[in-house]
Design an enzyme around this catalytic site. Structure first.
Site, PDB file in Angstrom:
ATOM      1  CG  ASP A  98      -3.410  -1.406 -11.518  1.00  0.00           C
ATOM      2  OD1 ASP A  98      -3.834  -2.496 -11.930  1.00  0.00           O
ATOM      3  OD2 ASP A  98      -3.261  -1.147 -10.304  1.00  0.00           O
ATOM      4  CE1 TYR A 103      -4.757  -0.302  -4.589  1.00  0.00           C
ATOM      5  CE2 TYR A 103      -4.541   0.577  -6.805  1.00  0.00           C
ATOM      6  CZ  TYR A 103      -4.230  -0.378  -5.866  1.00  0.00           C
ATOM      7  OH  TYR A 103      -3.377  -1.409  -6.217  1.00  0.00           O
ATOM      8  CG  HIS A 172      -7.047  -5.941  -4.584  1.00  0.00           C
ATOM      9  ND1 HIS A 172      -7.362  -4.605  -4.593  1.00  0.00           N
ATOM     10  CD2 HIS A 172      -5.698  -5.993  -4.482  1.00  0.00           C
ATOM     11  CE1 HIS A 172      -6.245  -3.889  -4.496  1.00  0.00           C
ATOM     12  NE2 HIS A 172      -5.227  -4.705  -4.426  1.00  0.00           N
ATOM     13  CB  SER A 202      -4.450  -9.027  -7.853  1.00  0.00           C
ATOM     14  OG  SER A 202      -3.275  -8.359  -7.424  1.00  0.00           O
ATOM     15  CD  GLN A 224      -1.864  -5.435 -10.337  1.00  0.00           C
ATOM     16  OE1 GLN A 224      -1.794  -4.709  -9.351  1.00  0.00           O
ATOM     17  NE2 GLN A 224      -2.685  -5.160 -11.353  1.00  0.00           N
ATOM     18  CG  LEU A 253      10.130   1.078  -8.303  1.00  0.00           C
ATOM     19  CD1 LEU A 253       9.915   2.581  -8.369  1.00  0.00           C
ATOM     20  CD2 LEU A 253      11.198   0.640  -9.294  1.00  0.00           C
ATOM     21  CB  SER A 314       6.049   8.599  -9.966  1.00  0.00           C
ATOM     22  OG  SER A 314       6.698   9.765  -9.478  1.00  0.00           O
ATOM     23  NE  ARG A 319      11.837  10.621  -8.044  1.00  0.00           N
ATOM     24  CZ  ARG A 319      11.930  10.510  -6.728  1.00  0.00           C
ATOM     25  NH1 ARG A 319      10.953   9.894  -6.055  1.00  0.00           N
ATOM     26  NH2 ARG A 319      12.966  10.995  -6.075  1.00  0.00           N
TER      27      ARG A 319
END
Length: 358
Positions: A98, A103, A172, A202, A224, A253, A314, A319
């Site tokens: 993704d 980004y 987005h 999203s 999303q 998280l 990550s 991880r």
């Protein structure tokens, strides 16, 4: 999610039971013979009936899974980090990556894909790639994209990724407001041209998606959204499930003390939330001990067990592997415990919850 899987398991069990039952001779005489009348009935009616039910349930389980359930998120990664982690993740077993125009690392993902296709037997069709249209409108200087701007953004993403098509292209956020419909119409046209396999959104709420419904447009294949035990959004989740819109969870998280704790990583997570994250007696720490896994794995598995796709991010190889290795199961009592930890709204966007946009 789990209810459907349990139904399917029950049907499989019933199919074996019926087959076993139907193979037994019928001890009741049929016009003076020991003809197996039960087998006749089973073969012509019952087996067909249960087989059809089984197929329907299997189709129901998989019908709206647009992306693999575990994907690599690349938010806040540099282009070089995105290349390294995309390659390592796919090499380890991930099949969904993704990214997004905003980004600024799509080129890194593209380089990794080219290396993967050169170094391994994997083909383009083996990997699901999601990227996103930045719609504009977040700030006054952030110009909202029209039809032409939307097409240019998609074409730039395809060039950066070095791909002929993307598997999932998302708007987005709902910040385009009055131009949301125009952007959606443009994505529909690009989908017809083969540049996009599935189109979605999203950070869209029920009211945003209903705008498409009101115009008679196809609904998004996926939405999303920020989802974690502190922001469970039951009304939106139910709406998406009822409309067969795949749910992709990001920021799984948030409840961790390490989530966006560095300078410059802004969000709406409060000081109290950070304090609760650090509490040695937090429910997630207790569950991690109980299941002999990490807190992150508890949070990710919770989402998977509810049927959501996840996008753990990550830049550490170990991880990344842990985020993929989620073979344990959280029991129903603990899932109910987590359900009671909901605190309401989203915290990821420092400028405010995009779901609240009119």
């Amino acid at each position: 999610g789990n209810k459907k899987i349990r139904k399917s398991n029950l049907v499989i069990y019933n199919l074996f039971s019926i087959a076993k039952f139907c193979s037994q001779p019928n001890v009741i005489l049929n016009n003076g013979t020991k003809e197996n009348t039960t087998f006749k009935f089973c073969s012509s009616h019952t087996i067909i009936f249960w087989s059809v039910i089984f197929v329907i349930l299997i189709m129901e389980n998989n019908s709206n899974n647009i992306v693999p359930r575990i994907g690599l998120g690349t938010y806040n990664m540099s282009s070089e980090e995105a290349e390294e982690m995309t390659y390592a993740a796919i090499d380890y077993g991930y099949r969904h990556i993704d990214t997004a125009a905003v980004y600024r690392n799509e080129d890194g993902v593209g380089r990794a894909l080219n290396r993967i296709f050169t170094d391994t037997d994997l083909n383009r069709s083996d990997i699901t790639i999601t990227t996103k249209l930045w719609p504009g409108g977040l700030l006054k200087v952030d110009r909202v994209k029209n039809n032409e701007g939307t097409i240019k953004s998609l074409e730039k993403s395809l060039r950066n990724l070095d791909l002929e098509y993307v598997d999932l292209y998302l708007i987005h956020s709902p910040h385009a407001k009055g131009k949301r419909l125009e952007q959606w119409e443009t994505l529909l046209s690009q989908q017809e041209m083969g540049k996009i396999k599935n189109i979605g959104v999203s950070n869209w709420g029920i009211n945003h998606i209903e705008e498409l419904n009101d115009k008679g447009y196809p609904l998004p294949a996926a939405n999303q959204i920020e989802l974690h035990p502190w922001s469970q959004k039951p009304e939106l989740v139910s709406y998406l499930q009822d409309n067969d819109i795949d749910i992709i969870a990001y920021s799984s998280l948030v409840p961790l003390s390490t989530w966006r704790h560095k300078d410059g990583e802004n969000s709406l997570k409060t000081d109290q939330m950070y304090k609760d994250s650090e509490d040695a007696n937090s429910p997630f720490k207790k569950l991690a001990v109980k299941y002999n896994v990490s807190e992150a794995q508890i949070l990710l598995k919770w989402a998977l067990q509810l049927g959501y796709a996840i996008l753990p991010k990550s830049i550490q190889i170990d991880r990344m592997k842990d985020n993929f290795d989620l073979t344990f199961t959280i029991d129903e009592v603990d899932m109910e415990l987590i359900e009671n930890l909901d605190r309401g709204g989203s915290v990821t966007w420092e400028y405010g919850d995009p779901l609240a946009i009119k």
